[in-house]
Design an enzyme around this catalytic site. Structure first.
Site, PDB file in Angstrom:
ATOM      1  N   ASN A   1       0.728   6.779   1.733  1.00 57.94           N
ATOM      2  CA  ASN A   1       0.000   5.824   0.884  1.00 57.94           C
ATOM      3  C   ASN A   1      -1.490   5.873   1.171  1.00 57.94           C
ATOM      4  OD1 ASN A   1       1.691   3.944  -0.954  1.00 57.94           O
ATOM      5  ND2 ASN A   1       2.930   4.220   0.892  1.00 57.94           N
TER       6      ASN A   1
ATOM      7  N   HIS B   1       5.203  -3.307  -0.260  1.00 60.66           N
ATOM      8  CA  HIS B   1       6.554  -3.377   0.306  1.00 60.66           C
ATOM      9  C   HIS B   1       7.496  -2.590  -0.607  1.00 60.66           C
ATOM     10  CE1 HIS B   1       9.782  -4.972   2.704  1.00 60.66           C
ATOM     11  NE2 HIS B   1      10.431  -5.263   1.600  1.00 60.66           N
TER      12      HIS B   1
HETATM   13  C1  GRF Z   1       5.824   2.529   2.517  1.00 60.82           C
HETATM   14  O1  GRF Z   1       7.109   2.693   1.998  1.00 60.82           O
HETATM   15  C2  GRF Z   1       5.360   1.105   2.364  1.00 60.82           C
HETATM   16  O2  GRF Z   1       5.912   0.463   1.261  1.00 60.82           O
HETATM   17  C3  GRF Z   1       5.872   0.453   3.622  1.00 60.82           C
HETATM   18  O3  GRF Z   1       5.724   1.419   4.625  1.00 60.82           O
HETATM   19  C4  GRF Z   1       5.812   2.721   4.041  1.00 60.82           C
HETATM   20  C5  GRF Z   1       4.622   3.501   4.522  1.00 60.82           C
HETATM   21  O4  GRF Z   1       4.718   4.859   4.192  1.00 60.82           O
HETATM   22  N1  GRF Z   1       5.159  -0.777   3.891  1.00 60.82           N
HETATM   23  P1  GRF Z   1       3.479   5.833   4.427  1.00 60.82           P
HETATM   24  O5  GRF Z   1       3.118   5.755   5.895  1.00 60.82           O
HETATM   25  O6  GRF Z   1       2.364   5.364   3.546  1.00 60.82           O
HETATM   26  O7  GRF Z   1       3.959   7.200   4.042  1.00 60.82           O
END
Ligand code: GRF
Length: 191
Positions: free
Chosen positions: A14, A105
């Site tokens: 992300n 989330h």
């Molecule tokens: C994501 O699925 C987000 O929704 C949750 O933690 C995960 C993080 O994934 N809060 P990344 O580290 O961004 O790949």
């Protein structure tokens, strides 16, 4: 232009979607802060030229939370973006930045708060799956909701396929929603 920081503990997919999003190009990503020295997100930050900071919790939660608050106070971001940050923010940080902290989330809140949300939702046949972006309050995944997007669960997908669909939704919508917040902050400060 408005300033933001990203807090992340893990893979950082992300974070990368945010850091490379064209809708965010008019704003300034000040830093990524991680609580884990070995978090892959730090390698992504290095590759993308984003400054990073580690706030380790090894010497105790209280000390770490003070350091985190100090770091945030120094950076003075307009928005704090949680992207897989696995620590709960203490009330002194929430209070100081209330309304300016976003979290994502991987489930449709208020359903399936907390850890392993995708797995738990998947295990319930027919449960709606998706993502929620919300403002952070003192609880765990309880703050005011900014947006919910349902994922396509059709075609009898396996867990891995569903995880991929959820992450694709996150990477598409989170940068866009962050940009909307930062644009609004920028407009408000111009007045
Ligand atoms: C994501 O699925 C987000 O929704 C949750 O933690 C995960 C993080 O994934 N809060 P990344 O580290 O961004 O790949």
């Amino acid at each position: 232009m408005a300033d933001y920081v990203v807090l992340a503990s893990g893979s950082g997919s992300n974070f990368e979607a945010i850091a490379t999003s064209c809708c965010l190009s008019g704003h300034r990503l000040l830093a990524v802060i991680s609580d884990r020295r070995e978090a892959p997100v730090l390698r992504r930050a290095e590759r993308l030229g984003v400054p990073s900071l580690i706030v380790s919790y090894e010497a105790g939660r209280d000390r770490a939370e003070s350091r985190l608050l100090d770091a945030l106070a120094k950076l003075e971001p307009d928005l704090i973006v949680l992207a897989g940050f696995m620590k709960i923010l203490p009330s002194r940080i929430v209070e100081r930045f209330r309304g300016h902290i976003l979290n994502i989330h991987p489930a449709l809140l208020p359903g399936f708060p907390g850890r392993n949300a995708i797995k738990r939702a998947y295990a319930e046949p027919g449960a709606a799956m998706g993502i929620t972006v919300h403002f952070v309050d003192e609880g765990v995944d309880t703050g005011p909701v900014l947006a919910r997007v349902e994922a396509d669960r059709s075609g009898d997908p396996g867990l891995e396929e569903m995880e991929a669909r959820i992450h694709a939704l996150e990477h598409h919508h989170y940068p866009r929603l962050i940009a909307e917040q930062l644009d609004a902050i920028e407009r408000a400060t111009e007045r």
